[in-house]
Design an enzyme around this catalytic site. Structure first.
Site, PDB file in Angstrom:
ATOM      1  N   THR A   1      -4.526 -14.497   2.489  1.00 29.28           N
ATOM      2  CA  THR A   1      -4.948 -13.606   3.712  1.00 29.28           C
ATOM      3  C   THR A   1      -4.194 -12.260   3.603  1.00 29.28           C
ATOM      4  OG1 THR A   1      -2.965 -14.534   5.018  1.00 29.28           O
ATOM      5  CG2 THR A   1      -5.203 -15.796   5.155  1.00 29.28           C
ATOM      6  N   ASP A   2      -4.742 -11.300   4.304  1.00 32.75           N
ATOM      7  CA  ASP A   2      -4.027 -10.121   4.601  1.00 32.75           C
ATOM      8  C   ASP A   2      -2.883 -10.169   5.502  1.00 32.75           C
ATOM      9  OD1 ASP A   2      -5.339  -9.971   7.014  1.00 32.75           O
ATOM     10  OD2 ASP A   2      -6.801  -8.513   6.313  1.00 32.75           O
ATOM     11  N   ALA A   3      -2.486  -8.951   5.879  1.00 34.86           N
ATOM     12  CA  ALA A   3      -1.220  -9.277   6.791  1.00 34.86           C
ATOM     13  C   ALA A   3      -1.523  -9.714   8.333  1.00 34.86           C
ATOM     14  CB  ALA A   3      -0.512  -7.672   7.097  1.00 34.86           C
TER      15      ALA A   3
ATOM     16  N   VAL B   1      -6.234 -12.819   8.276  1.00 36.67           N
ATOM     17  CA  VAL B   1      -7.845 -12.835   7.761  1.00 36.67           C
ATOM     18  C   VAL B   1      -7.807 -12.960   6.330  1.00 36.67           C
ATOM     19  CG1 VAL B   1     -10.004 -11.553   7.920  1.00 36.67           C
ATOM     20  CG2 VAL B   1      -8.386 -11.775   9.717  1.00 36.67           C
TER      21      VAL B   1
END
Length: 135
Positions: A13-15, A18
């Site tokens: 995921t990103d920060a 997601v």
């Protein structure tokens, strides 16, 4: 239809939690690899017995909805068309039956040593043709 269960981990995921768009490509790759293995042709066997590898040649991806941290996903793979030196797969990523992503992936057959185009050996081609599920 072949389906591979995948759990979304922090590293996917990103920060914001997601799934990062490029990580979906890894999920799709795993599903195609496991589809081949389930049909008797793991990647090492293809390389050892047929001097053959498959490499992505083209891909069309439609991102419909996001996957998030800790989601349990199903990544599908279905052979649409097998030609002499390439194959096309229809793939999807689903969560609880809801489609999050669809993809059409063309893979090219290459010789394992030099990565040059190579015809799929006749016996393997016949077996793969029998697994086609046209759209």
């Amino acid at each position: 239809m072949f389906s591979l269960p995948v759990r979304v981990y922090w590293e996917d995921t990103d920060a914001g939690g997601v799934v990062y768009h490029a990580q979906y490509l890894a999920f799709l790759e795993r599903a195609r690899s496991e589809w081949m293995r389930a049909n008797g042709y793991g990647q090492d066997r293809l390389r050892q017995e047929h001097d053959l590898v498959f490499a992505v040649r083209a891909m069309a991806v439609d991102f419909l909805k996001p996957a998030r941290l800790d989601d349990a996903l199903q990544v599908t793979a279905q052979l649409r068309d097998c030609r002499r030196a390439s194959a096309v797969f229809d793939q999807a990523v689903l969560r609880d039956g809801v489609t999050l992503l669809t993809a059409q992936v063309r893979v090219a057959a290459l010789d394992a040593g030099g990565f040059r185009p190579k015809a799929i050996p006749a016996g393997l081609h016949t077996q793969l043709k029998a697994l086609e599920r046209p759209a």
